[in-house]
Motif scaffolding. Structure first.
Motif: not given
Length: 287
Positions: A6-14
């Motif tokens: 399963r692909e890891p969940e995307e983590t938003p970067v500011e």
């Protein structure tokens, strides 16, 4: 297993707005500089007649001045292009294999065979007195053979292969003739010979003026089992349009090397002159 795939969940970067603007400006400047450099390089490589036809004199003069300030000259352009062509030839020669065959076809796959003479098709006047002259031989002799000599002495080999033109078209044809390798065995070249020059003294330009045609062929290519001195096409003797009575058929080379109406073959240690190479084309012309 499913969990590991399963692909890891995307983590938003500011990213701070100022940093994003800096990156955008930098990318824009780099892209613009790259575009200008590419355009300048393209301008430097364009033929002079193209520049004359498609640009205004004012713009052309400005670009030529900029090119001169950067040290680009016509001589340097020619050296660069010649070196690129030589590098391409070196790669093609390194990849050549004397025992690897080009694709063959069935006779049902034969396509219409076009007349690809660059100029006018020679008339039949040369045929009664036609002879093949061989020089540069180990014997020191100069041999003169008729088409009857070739047909009676050498076993005919037939093959159906594709002939490819530098202009982008190709055709599948059923050829017959003697192997060039068999001619080399019967009339060996002098020791140290590495090249063959094939001439057609009967070639004409578009205005029917004499325009002798000549090609250079390295001897490994001449000895390839699919390289023929063709005497027949589609089971019949070669017609005038396709090089009667003898032509080269080297399917691992582009069509401009496959000289028609051969009148002489000369062997040499040094690479001989080649008609189209002298006009800016590759000297190797391998596929």
């Amino acid at each position: 297993m499913a969990e590991r795939l399963r692909e890891p969940e995307e983590t938003p970067v500011e990213v701070p707005a100022a940093k994003a603007r800096t990156r955008s400006r930098r990318d824009f400047l780099l892209f613009g500089a790259g575009t200008l450099a590419a355009a300048g390089g393209l301008w430097g490589l364009l033929p002079d007649d193209t520049k004359q036809k498609h640009l205004t004199p004012r713009l052309r003069d400005w670009l030529d001045s900029a090119e001169a300030r950067l040290g680009a000259t016509r001589g340097r352009r020619e050296r660069f292009l010649n070196r690129a062509l030589t590098f391409d030839d070196d790669v093609a020669e390194a990849l050549y294999s004397w025992d690897r065959s080009v694709r063959t076809y069935s006779k049902s796959q034969v396509t219409p065979l076009r007349n690809n003479y660059e100029g006018a098709t020679p008339g039949p006047g040369y045929l009664p007195d036609w002879r093949l002259t061989l020089s540069g031989l180990a014997s020191g002799r100069v041999e003169s053979l008729t088409i009857g000599d070739l047909l009676s002495r050498f076993r005919r080999q037939d093959q159906v292969t594709r002939l490819c033109c530098v202009e982008g078209w190709s055709m599948v044809a059923w050829w017959g003739g003697l192997r060039f390798a068999d001619l080399l065995s019967a009339y060996p070249p002098s020791p140290g010979a590495r090249w063959a020059r094939l001439d057609s003294a009967v070639n004409l330009d578009a205005n029917r003026n004499p325009d002798p045609y000549y090609v250079s062929i390295d001897l490994p290519t001449a000895r390839h089992p699919q390289t023929l001195l063709a005497t027949h096409v589609s089971g019949e003797p070669l017609p005038l349009a396709h090089g009667a009575p003898l032509r080269l058929l080297a399917p691992m080379k582009l069509g401009l090397k496959n000289i028609k109406a051969i009148t002489s073959i000369a062997y040499s240690a040094e690479e001989p002159a080649d008609y189209w190479n002298e006009r800016g084309y590759s000297k190797y012309d391998g596929l």
